[in-house]
Design an enzyme around this catalytic site. Sequence first.
Site, PDB file in Angstrom:
ATOM      1  N   ASP A 108      12.550  -2.321  -1.383  1.00 39.99           N
ATOM      2  CA  ASP A 108      11.883  -2.004   0.048  1.00 39.99           C
ATOM      3  C   ASP A 108      12.544  -0.720   0.511  1.00 39.99           C
ATOM      4  OD1 ASP A 108      10.277  -2.000   2.204  1.00 39.99           O
ATOM      5  OD2 ASP A 108      10.686  -4.230   2.630  1.00 39.99           O
TER       6      ASP A 108
HETATM    7  C1  BGC Z   1       8.036  -2.536   4.325  1.00 39.24           C
HETATM    8  C2  BGC Z   1       7.218  -2.430   3.133  1.00 39.24           C
HETATM    9  C3  BGC Z   1       6.302  -1.279   3.106  1.00 39.24           C
HETATM   10  C4  BGC Z   1       7.412  -0.118   3.230  1.00 39.24           C
HETATM   11  C5  BGC Z   1       6.760   1.472   3.083  1.00 39.24           C
HETATM   12  C6  BGC Z   1       8.972  -1.403   4.605  1.00 39.24           C
HETATM   13  O1  BGC Z   1       9.351  -1.192   5.959  1.00 39.24           O
HETATM   14  O2  BGC Z   1       8.688  -3.549   4.385  1.00 39.24           O
HETATM   15  O3  BGC Z   1       6.453  -3.401   3.173  1.00 39.24           O
HETATM   16  O4  BGC Z   1       5.806  -1.073   1.901  1.00 39.24           O
HETATM   17  O5  BGC Z   1       8.370  -0.172   4.456  1.00 39.24           O
HETATM   18  O6  BGC Z   1       6.248   1.720   4.070  1.00 39.24           O
END
Ligand code: BGC
Length: 745
Positions: free
Chosen positions: A264
């Site tokens: 993530d």
């Molecule tokens: C989120 C993800 C997301 C990523 C990119 C993160 O903060 O938890 O679900 O895909 O950011 O935007």
Amino acid sequence: MKIKEILLSACALFAMSAAVASPPVYLDESKPLEDRIEDALSRMSLKEKVSLLHAQSKFSAPGVPSLGIPELWTDDGPMGVRPEVLWDEWDQAGWTNDSCTAFPSLTCLAATWNTDMASLYGKSIGEEARYRNKSVLLGPGVNIYRTPLCGRNFEYFGEDPYLASAMAADYVRGVQSNGVAVCVKHFAANNNEANRYTTNSVVSDRALYEIYLPAFKAATVDAGAWSLMGGYNLVNGQHATYNQRLVNDILKGEWQWDGVVISDWGAVHDTKQAVEGGLDMEFGTGTDGLGTKGNQYDNYWMANNYYNGLLDGTYSEDQLNDKVRRVLRLTMRTAMNRNRPWGSINSPEHHAACRKIGEEGVVLLKNDDKTLPILKDRVRRIAVIGENAIKRMTVGGGSSSLKALYEVYPLEGLQARLGNEFDIVYERGYVGDTLTFYNNVWTKQHLDDPRTPEQLTADAVKAAKDADLVLFFGGLNKSDHQDAEGTDRLTLDLPYGQNELIETLAAVNPNIVVVNISGTGVAMPWLDKVKAVIQGWYLGNETGHAMAAILAGDVNPSGKLPYTYYASLDQCGAHKLGEYPGTPRHDPVEGDIIDMHYNDDIFVGYRFTDKNKLKPTFPFGYGLSYTTFDYGKATIDRKKGTADDTFTVSIPVTNTGDREGSEVVQLYIADLKSSLPRPVKELKGFAKVNLAPGQTETVNFTISRDALSYFDDKAHQWVVEPGKFEALVGASSADIRSKVGFEIE
Ligand code: BGC
């Protein structure tokens, strides 16, 4: 030149032209994928290999320019393709051609209980991602709805692993049919947003295998997802994104999955742990932007640090090669696939898909006196009240925030559909959230209102008094502590004084329908005082049209709840037994973390309310229709068999009303006696049947080993115990219409 020399040069020329004509193996799509990967790998320097494993911008990785291996572009996900952002910022880049179709929330998709809708959703959003030249769509989210307070429930498929698995698998297949990878997230036991970077989910193996992992397995193993995203949280003391047990032992070991584990955004905190814990690609680690201190992406944990560790022998090249092979595999499946379709964006088909999925997902929760659909013989003047009738909901909520090409608000949809036949007046009733910009995307709305709360209420009461029917559009929105990433809700209650307002309006006009716009359950203390209730979700571009079609009766509601609608938090195991939102602790390795023991274990959702004989506001699987359905007697094709036999359960279902409608018929299995505690019953099949008035159809379900087994964590295996079982068929988890017993010998 002698004849021999002439012949030799001719041969050399021929060989050279042959070499030019036939591409290297890694670029030759007629060659087996694994041969191409090995060929590419053999041509790469150590530096190039490492550079494949981390980002070069907020959402992209660099590929291998010297070999013509293209950049890998990712984008959120999961309900529409996010607008382009600046190279290293969350803010949008200001392009004018990156508006998308905003599809309904994934909870709404789950509420359709229709895997055809999941395929349609996946195919359509995949086409949009492909058109925008994205190779990886960051979704779907398949985390289980463990608490109604979780800020991201709207991005997930509800509380049940069987339902979530079935819907996620077809979503994945649909997206990937475009040559665009999904990135199924957030692996795993990531079930709340409060303290999301520091929560340590302490969860038993049994709960992992039975509740929290099945949807990931369905997406990766059954549907063949090409990538997966690790969560921010820790699981049993180790970061989820590079958790030995979850990633190395289960995902890549037991499941033999060949895809890419992506962190993530900002979930990596250590090179050694990440490298050894099975992480393949690092994204989103905090940088201060390109240019101020050189290329900050070189400072990623999986960049220079990793490279130096490879040079000094801390890490092995074999381990590196495994990661590189995975990224090459992903790139060849997507960006390097010359045969993938071109995709399309904002096509009439996508907008129609958005509307269809929304119409199928809306759930009718209450409908006394046949208040709905709205009919001319009873109603002339309609008062539409509530902020959510006019509010843009596709902007906000975190990474799923979108720049939708358009959004039809509920009031606009009603005016378009019913404006000619009825007098429609609107009153705001309350001022909740006046968000105007999110990550630089403008809502195109100015929602400030100079009136005092008293005046707003008085104006709404007046409108309600003068009307034959009140349609109240309230619920949550996409701001912090509502349906939004990064925060959880603070209470089950509706915000902005809506409970009081609904009671006040119901007192002056009992002919009131509440449309709750949210991606999660809310308390409904006013339930007895209103005539009808609709769970309206977030329906994307076509919100107003889909909603009006349901209210006008053009579409007969057929959605059913994908989660239990608790009357109070006490009815939810995570709150009653658990440690929500956790207990702070200092860990010698990880620093300050927050332990959250999953004491509810496998008893999540209806498994908990069943066990404790609780009566929630609405049970899992519940939803009404404008028609009625009768269930006949369930039969089974054999009364006894072994665990390897398949059993067929059949039940006739009849539409006993006067209009066409669809019913979601649900199969639950009960193991009447077992060595380990088991839920009273568990969902193991469902089918949605469309029936004309008076029509009967026999629905068949197949029961095999998977439907009967539980996970014995001591023996580390799935077990079917001999003994008596029951197949229960019903219209919801609390409305079993017929059951039939059978025995495993
Ligand atoms: C989120 C993800 C997301 C990523 C990119 C993160 O903060 O938890 O679900 O895909 O950011 O935007």
